[in-house]
Design an enzyme around this catalytic site. Structure first.
Site, PDB file in Angstrom:
ATOM      1  CG  HIS A 184      -2.110   1.002   0.939  1.00  0.00           C
ATOM      2  ND1 HIS A 184      -2.062   1.983   0.019  1.00  0.00           N
ATOM      3  CD2 HIS A 184      -3.221   0.909   1.888  1.00  0.00           C
ATOM      4  CE1 HIS A 184      -3.453   2.591   0.270  1.00  0.00           C
ATOM      5  NE2 HIS A 184      -3.975   1.962   1.400  1.00  0.00           N
ATOM      6  CE1 TYR A 189      -4.320   5.779   5.835  1.00  0.00           C
ATOM      7  CE2 TYR A 189      -4.693   4.875   3.849  1.00  0.00           C
ATOM      8  CZ  TYR A 189      -5.005   5.428   4.950  1.00  0.00           C
ATOM      9  OH  TYR A 189      -6.447   5.464   5.134  1.00  0.00           O
TER      10      TYR A 189
END
Ligand code: FNR
Length: 391
Positions: A184, A189
């Site tokens: 990810h 993030y």
């Protein structure tokens, strides 16, 4: 009539998917201390029961402080392997495949599940609510937004430890029986935070304006993961192809940079780039239309093909009907190159999120609309999907 490309198999390294659909990773905020629960088994299992060739398990944190919420999935300890194995075993029993997305939420960690923050009127998971607002990691000590905790600038030692955590989590994922791993790197993030010159203001080898510094952590993580997963196992990477901040008129993570990232990771053993966008800054300006993300995927794919690179591209975002699903992977149909149906497809894999929450039987429904049959459990054979008008 030929089968639409979206219903043709896709082979990536040693993995063959029955067709080109995947359930995009979706946090369910239903884990128990990082362990998947019965909810996940039933929720993820239902897709395998409905002809979905690939289901990607939600963002799964590589360290406890990398969870978005206290109820997120994790793979930072061995006890978290078995509940994932239960899911992979079930999906395999249905002849389908399962991936897992590994993640670290960076400065966006320690928030509450959406339904909690709606009732409590705040997003931050404080310590009383099971959170860790004083232990957030980021490249630079810049909070996500006003009212959010200030993250700690990661030390070099923490960065080294983090790379080990990704590697260990990948090893555990293999033990849990997954067919592929997705890193990810999107949605603001930790890895996006390192990639963006807005959120990464470090002055060491992991940051600042130079591109090679901002990608260094990603490169180390990809290399570490590839070193512990089988040669035959595909590795996916999700990125935010743009953080939608060009209106600031200063350097930001944009499509130009993402093309460079794509070229780079294609040579490091990433097999598919899953092209998403945004999430790194509350001031992002997005012009949303059905193809707003597919278009980014398409541009990156074209860039790679011009460079002669074969990394596959996944498209995600607002794909919710047969017509669009078919169009995304369909080429002009004139050329057949290395088993690919032409060179002008927008993407190679169709990732769908919200429509799957509404409609777990999305794949067989699309199939019946396009006049194609997909494999369903024998137990369901007395209830075939009605044929609909072709699109
Ligand atoms: C998401 N999304 C998401 N993305 C991701 O990379 N990892 C994740 O764990 C999650 N979690 C998540 C939970 C829920 C409930 C939703 C609705 C979405 C984003 C998702 O994978 C997808 O990229 C977007 O939702 C856009 O695709 P759709 O919904 O338009 O098909």
């Amino acid at each position: 009539t030929p089968v639409p490309t979206v219903f043709t198999p896709l082979t990536i390294r040693g993995l063959t998917l029955q067709n080109r659909f995947a359930v995009s990773p979706m946090c369910m905020y239903s884990a128990s201390n990082g362990h998947l629960t019965d909810f996940h088994l039933v929720h993820l299992g239902q897709y395998a029961l409905h002809g979905t060739p690939l289901t990607i398990i939600e963002a799964t944190a590589v360290t406890p402080n990398g969870r978005i919420s206290p109820e997120d999935s994790g793979l930072w300890q061995d006890s978290q392997i078995a509940p994932i194995k239960r899911v992979t075993d079930f999906i395999h029993s249905q002849g389908q495949k399962v991936g897992i997305q590994l993640a670290h939420a960076g400065r966006k960690a320690s928030t509450l599940a959406p339904w909690h923050y709606r009732t409590l009127g705040k997003e931050v998971a404080t310590e009383e609510l099971g959170g860790w607002p004083d232990n957030l990691w980021a490249p630079s000590p810049i909070p996500w937004a006003e009212g959010f905790p200030t993250p700690k600038e990661m030390t070099l030692e923490q960065i080294r430890g983090l790379v080990r955590s990704w590697k260990d989590a990948a090893r555990r994922a293999v033990e849990a029986g997954v067919d592929l791993i997705e890193i990810h790197g999107a949605h603001g993030y930790l890895l996006t935070e390192f990639l963006s010159p807005i959120t990464n203001q470090r002055t060491d080898q992991y940051g600042g304006l130079p591109f090679e510094n901002r990608v260094r952590l990603l490169v180390e993580i990809i290399t570490a993961i590839r070193s512990v997963i089988p040669e035959s196992m595909p590795l996916f990477l999700r990125i935010s192809a743009t953080e939608w901040m060009s209106h600031l008129g200063q350097p930001s993570l944009d499509l130009g940079e993402s093309k460079k990232i794509a070229s780079l990771v294609a040579d490091l053993g990433v097999d598919l780039l899953d092209v998403s966008s945004g999430g790194n800054n509350p001031a992002q300006k997005i012009e949303v239309h059905p193809y707003y993300q597919v278009d980014l995927a398409s541009e990156i794919r074209e860039h790679l093909r011009k460079e002669g690179k074969k990394m596959l591209i996944g498209a995600v975002g607002m794909i919710a009907n047969a017509e669009m699903a078919k169009d995304v992977v369909e080429s002009d149909g004139t050329v057949e190159v290395d088993g690919e149906h032409g060179t002008k497809a927008k993407a190679d894999l169709v990732l769908v999120a919200r429509q799957y929450l509404r409609e777990p039987e999305f794949v067989p429904k699309v199939a019946s609309e396009l006049g194609v049959k997909v494999r369903l459990p024998l137990q369901y054979s007395r209830a075939p999907f009605p044929k609909k008008k072709k699109v």
